[in-house]
Write a protein that holds these residues in place. Structure first.
Motif, short mmCIF file in Angstrom:
data_model
loop_
_atom_site.label_atom_id
_atom_site.label_comp_id
_atom_site.label_asym_id
_atom_site.label_seq_id
_atom_site.Cartn_x
_atom_site.Cartn_y
_atom_site.Cartn_z
N GLY A 1 0.78 -1.23 0.00
CA GLY A 1 0.00 0.00 0.00
C GLY A 1 0.81 1.28 0.00
O GLY A 1 0.44 2.24 0.67
N VAL A 2 1.89 1.31 -0.76
CA VAL A 2 2.66 2.55 -0.90
C VAL A 2 2.85 2.82 -2.39
O VAL A 2 3.10 1.90 -3.18
CB VAL A 2 4.02 2.46 -0.16
CG1 VAL A 2 4.92 1.41 -0.76
CG2 VAL A 2 4.71 3.81 -0.12
N ASP A 3 2.70 4.08 -2.79
CA ASP A 3 2.82 4.44 -4.20
C ASP A 3 4.28 4.50 -4.63
O ASP A 3 5.18 4.70 -3.80
CB ASP A 3 2.15 5.78 -4.47
CG ASP A 3 0.63 5.67 -4.46
OD1 ASP A 3 0.11 4.65 -4.95
OD2 ASP A 3 -0.03 6.59 -3.95
N VAL A 4 4.49 4.38 -5.95
CA VAL A 4 5.83 4.30 -6.53
C VAL A 4 6.07 5.50 -7.44
O VAL A 4 5.19 5.95 -8.16
CB VAL A 4 6.00 3.00 -7.34
CG1 VAL A 4 7.32 3.01 -8.11
CG2 VAL A 4 5.95 1.79 -6.44
N MET A 5 7.30 6.01 -7.40
CA MET A 5 7.81 6.96 -8.38
C MET A 5 9.14 6.39 -8.86
O MET A 5 9.83 5.70 -8.11
CB MET A 5 8.00 8.33 -7.73
CG MET A 5 8.50 9.41 -8.67
SD MET A 5 8.81 10.98 -7.79
CE MET A 5 7.16 11.45 -7.34
N TYR B 1 4.14 -0.11 -17.55
CA TYR B 1 3.83 -0.73 -16.24
C TYR B 1 2.71 0.04 -15.54
O TYR B 1 1.86 -0.55 -14.88
CB TYR B 1 5.07 -0.77 -15.36
CG TYR B 1 4.78 -1.37 -13.99
CD1 TYR B 1 4.81 -2.76 -13.79
CD2 TYR B 1 4.45 -0.55 -12.91
CE1 TYR B 1 4.51 -3.30 -12.55
CE2 TYR B 1 4.16 -1.09 -11.66
CZ TYR B 1 4.19 -2.47 -11.49
OH TYR B 1 3.88 -3.00 -10.26
N GLY B 2 2.71 1.36 -15.67
CA GLY B 2 1.67 2.17 -15.05
C GLY B 2 2.10 2.90 -13.80
O GLY B 2 1.28 3.10 -12.90
N VAL B 3 3.37 3.31 -13.73
CA VAL B 3 3.79 4.08 -12.55
C VAL B 3 3.00 5.39 -12.50
O VAL B 3 2.73 6.00 -13.53
CB VAL B 3 5.30 4.37 -12.55
CG1 VAL B 3 6.10 3.11 -12.40
CG2 VAL B 3 5.71 5.14 -13.79
#
Length: 757
Positions: free
Chosen positions: A216-220, A235-237
């Motif tokens: 549950g943590v977003d990616v950059m 991928y959809g970052v």
């Protein structure tokens, strides 16, 4: 301009009811919603103006009809490939949102005429949103997928909103590809050799990204070349990062922007002229973006950081700005937040001795967690530019420390006040000294003795007084020993609630009540002091044995005093008083001075409280635990409270240990606000265990003691719940400073409460 491809906040189905569309318009704060069919085809747009026109046009006001009936079915739209200039031309005449559609008129994006915010995954970056905190993992994973996942977990636990990685296609990026670094200068050779050892390719990195989604943590991710951009977009970052080294790489920037993915751009190693060029490039793309001030040395000397440039960067970019830090420690990012940074990026590692420059400027997980905590504290402290108001704690200290206007002599009703009749004395319970000129020359509307305070009502014509009130449950008034007569002059409550100071507990009870030889014609309850001699705060949860033992002794003294008072009252306070004795309200502890304890620690603390209560002889009285706010005020200062705050564990305590509660609705409303739970749910949990009530309003998470009706409590709903779950339970209106001016605050509260209770 922002090209927003996350359509969820801006779209409803055409067949959804008008009410659903209005709810979304309120939630997205854009004053507009787009309507699509089941296939995503754009059918219309509904704005505040469209809704008003629909209603004023004679339509039957039925919010359950399909939203399309109220919508504009010929909205302004443009092809998705339109240039920024074409889109800019479409704005105007009150239109700040333009639909961008594909060749089949499917809604694929929305152009928004603003650049001061962007959305990254689940997070909004804006001036009024929490600072976005990015944990830069980069290549600190040392090429180890398991270490990468561990760093993700540590970052999430430390409070990071985003975890950031880097992706390079070595063949595409470097002139020698992955063949080696021979012939390069020492610096590039070091970097290339390090990357050759520790670089994770896209497929391995995506395995880590999948783990990010699971926890549950977003990616950059920083993309160093076009191939990496394409892999990340596929991928959809939710966001792409531009490294300082690529800020002048306009071709790469345009390639990123073409995907429509929000971008964050670091400005290290760049001149202001180069920054200006990149700002213009980004504006021309229309993609949502932000700029980060950065000093690209590892570690960066403090003298070179120039945090003040954040303000100039914000003026130049007209977008959200942030700070990417490579200096030692975390105090500089905290300062950056105070200067307006809406994004903070800081490296994280599990060992600063690992190979690579980034480790040397990285925070350990516990340090990162402390940085996040300090950032959140600074955000709270920053406040707003609204006109200054007096805080709850200041109001308390104003009473204790400020000065008031007081009468210098006995003044009768009808006398004209002169300057000689008014003096300035402490404490600050009455009119502030700046009202002196307004008071002098007025006609007294009440009698005052020498030393009596003047109040705001002395500047008007009316003085609130008590009267006979009609309630469906026993009601009382908060008093001290010295103001019994003043509070009962015009009314006879069912009971008086004596709010003890620690000195009151020392007084001989018989001497206090000797002036009432026949006893007082009502019942009574008592309220234990929180503070005792020597700055001692009662705390039955204390793990310090000496503190715990004294808390037991002090509370026992309150119980003994209460039992001794019973013979001086002729009536019971409520139906249970004859059989079970008077109510005693006590705040039983669980306070900490610097931060909340972990929730897992509460049960042991509750058990400690229960063990302390078991040591007290409370026969013949009803000793009730008061529900407490998350941030209680004590003598003008604020603490953290851990127990009797969350209605769930408070109700569990009452059930487990067979203890009754004093439900302070102000305290519990503040707790519900802090916890993000419905106050109705909190009331349903607490009311069945309630023996006594404190009725008073509340605002926010620490605004307690507010006058009934002036805060956030829904009183009709609360009254219905209490009638259902706590019928016949006694109450007092516990308005802060309600007793001053002969009970003015109490009379106002009772007047208002009468309509519901």
């Amino acid at each position: 301009m922002i090209i927003e491809r996350d359509l969820t906040p801006y779209v409803v189905y055409s067949g959804d009811p008008v009410l659903r569309a209005l709810e979304k318009i309120t939630a997205n704060k854009a004053r507009v919603i787009f309507l699509v069919d089941a296939h995503g085809h754009l059918d219309g747009v509904l704005s505040d103006g469209d809704f008003r026109r629909w209603v004023s046009g004679g339509a039957r006001l039925d919010v359950d009809v399909p939203a399309l009936e109220a919508a504009n079915t010929t909205p302004r739209s443009l092809p998705i490939g339109s240039s920024p200039a074409e889109i800019a031309h479409a704005f105007g005449s009150g239109i700040d949102h333009v639909a961008l559609v594909d060749e089949r008129h499917h809604l694929v994006a929305i152009a928004i005429n603003r650049a001061d915010e962007l959305r990254i995954g689940r997070h909004l970056v804006a001036h009024d949103a929490p600072t976005l905190v990015i944990a830069e993992i980069g290549i600190n994973h040392q090429g180890d997928i398991d270490l990468a996942k561990r760093l993700v977990d540590e970052s999430k636990l430390a409070g990071a909103d985003i975890v950031k990685f880097q992706l390079r296609d070595m063949e595409a990026l470097y002139r020698q590809g992955s063949a080696g670094s021979g012939g390069e200068d020492l610096g590039p050779q070091y970097t290339l050799d390090l990357l050759a050892k520790y670089n994770l390719d896209a497929d391995h990195l995506f395995t880590v990204f999948d783990h990010c989604a699971e926890v549950g943590v977003d990616v950059m991710c920083t993309a160093w070349d076009p191939r990496s951009v394409d892999r990340l977009v596929d991928y959809g970052v939710p966001s792409l990062k531009v490294a300082s080294a690529d800020m002048t790489n306009h071709a790469l920037l345009r390639h990123m922007a073409a995907s429509g993915t929000p971008m964050v751009i670091s400005t290290g190693m760049s001149t202001e002229g180069e920054i200006r060029e990149t700002i213009e490039v980004m504006r021309s793309t229309g993609v949502a973006h932000a700029f980060l001030h950065c000093q690209s040395t590892y570690p960066a000397p403090f003298k070179d950081l120039n945090l003040a440039y954040l303000t100039r960067l914000a003026e130049l970019a007209q977008t959200p700005v942030g700070y990417s830090g490579h200096e030692r420690g975390f105090h500089v990012p905290v300062a950056a937040v105070a200067l307006g940074a809406r994004i903070i990026e800081k490296h994280v590692t599990v060992d600063r001795d690992l190979e690579g420059n980034d480790h040397k400027v990285s925070l350990l997980p516990e340090e990162f967690a402390e940085m996040v905590q300090r950032i959140r504290e600074i955000e709270e402290a920053l406040g707003s530019t609204a006109p200054r108001a007096v805080s709850t704690g200041e109001m308390m200290n104003r009473v204790n420390l400020a000065k008031s206007l007081v009468a210098t002599r006995r003044i009768e009703v009808g006398e004209v006040l002169t300057a000689a009749d008014v003096d300035i004395k402490s404490p600050g319970r009455g009119l502030q000294p700046n009202a002196f000129d307004k008071l002098v020359g007025r006609t007294a509307n009440r009698a005052l003795d020498a030393g009596d305070f003047f109040y705001a009502t002395d500047l008007g014509d009316g003085v609130p007084t008590g009267r006979d009130y009609a309630f469906q449950r026993p009601w009382g008034l908060a008093v001290r020993y010295h103001d019994i007569e003043a509070m009962t002059r015009d009314t006879t409550p069912d009971f008086l609630e004596f709010h003890f100071s620690y000195k009151d507990v020392d007084l001989p009870v018989a001497e206090v009540f000797e002036k009432y030889p026949d006893g007082l014609p009502m019942g009574f309850t008592t309220h234990s002091p929180d503070l005792f001699a020597g700055d001692f705060l009662l705390n039955l949860a204390s793990d310090d044995d000496a503190h715990w033992e004294r808390s037991i002794r002090e509370l026992q003294r309150v119980v003994d005093t209460t039992r001794e008072m019973q013979k001086h009252f002729r009536r019971p306070a409520d139906a249970r008083a004859d059989e079970q004795g008077p109510v005693i309200v006590a705040s039983l502890g669980g306070f900490t001075t610097d931060a909340f304890v972990a929730p897992a620690e509460r049960q042991a603390m509750y058990a400690r409280v229960a063990a302390g209560l078991a040591r007290i002889d409370d026969s013949g009285v009803r000793l009730c635990a008061q529900t407490l706010p998350p941030y209680p005020w004590y003598m003008g200062g604020q603490l953290y409270c851990n127990l009797f705050v969350d209605p769930r564990d408070t109700a569990d305590f009452a059930a487990t240990y067979d203890r009754r509660l004093c439900f302070d609705v102000s305290h519990s409303k503040l707790a519900a606000n802090y916890l993000g739970m419905s106050f109705a749910e909190a009331t349903d949990l607490l009311a069945p265990h309630t023996e006594h009530l404190h009725l008073v309003d509340a605002t926010g998470v620490d605004g307690e003691g507010v006058q009934v009706g002036d805060g956030e409590i829904d009183w009709p709903v609360l009254a219905q719940q209490l009638d259902a779950h706590a019928p016949g339970v006694s109450f007092i209106p516990e308005i802060w400073q309600g007793h001053v001016n002969d009970g003015e605050g109490f009379w106002i509260a009772l007047e208002r409460l009468e309509q519901w209770f």
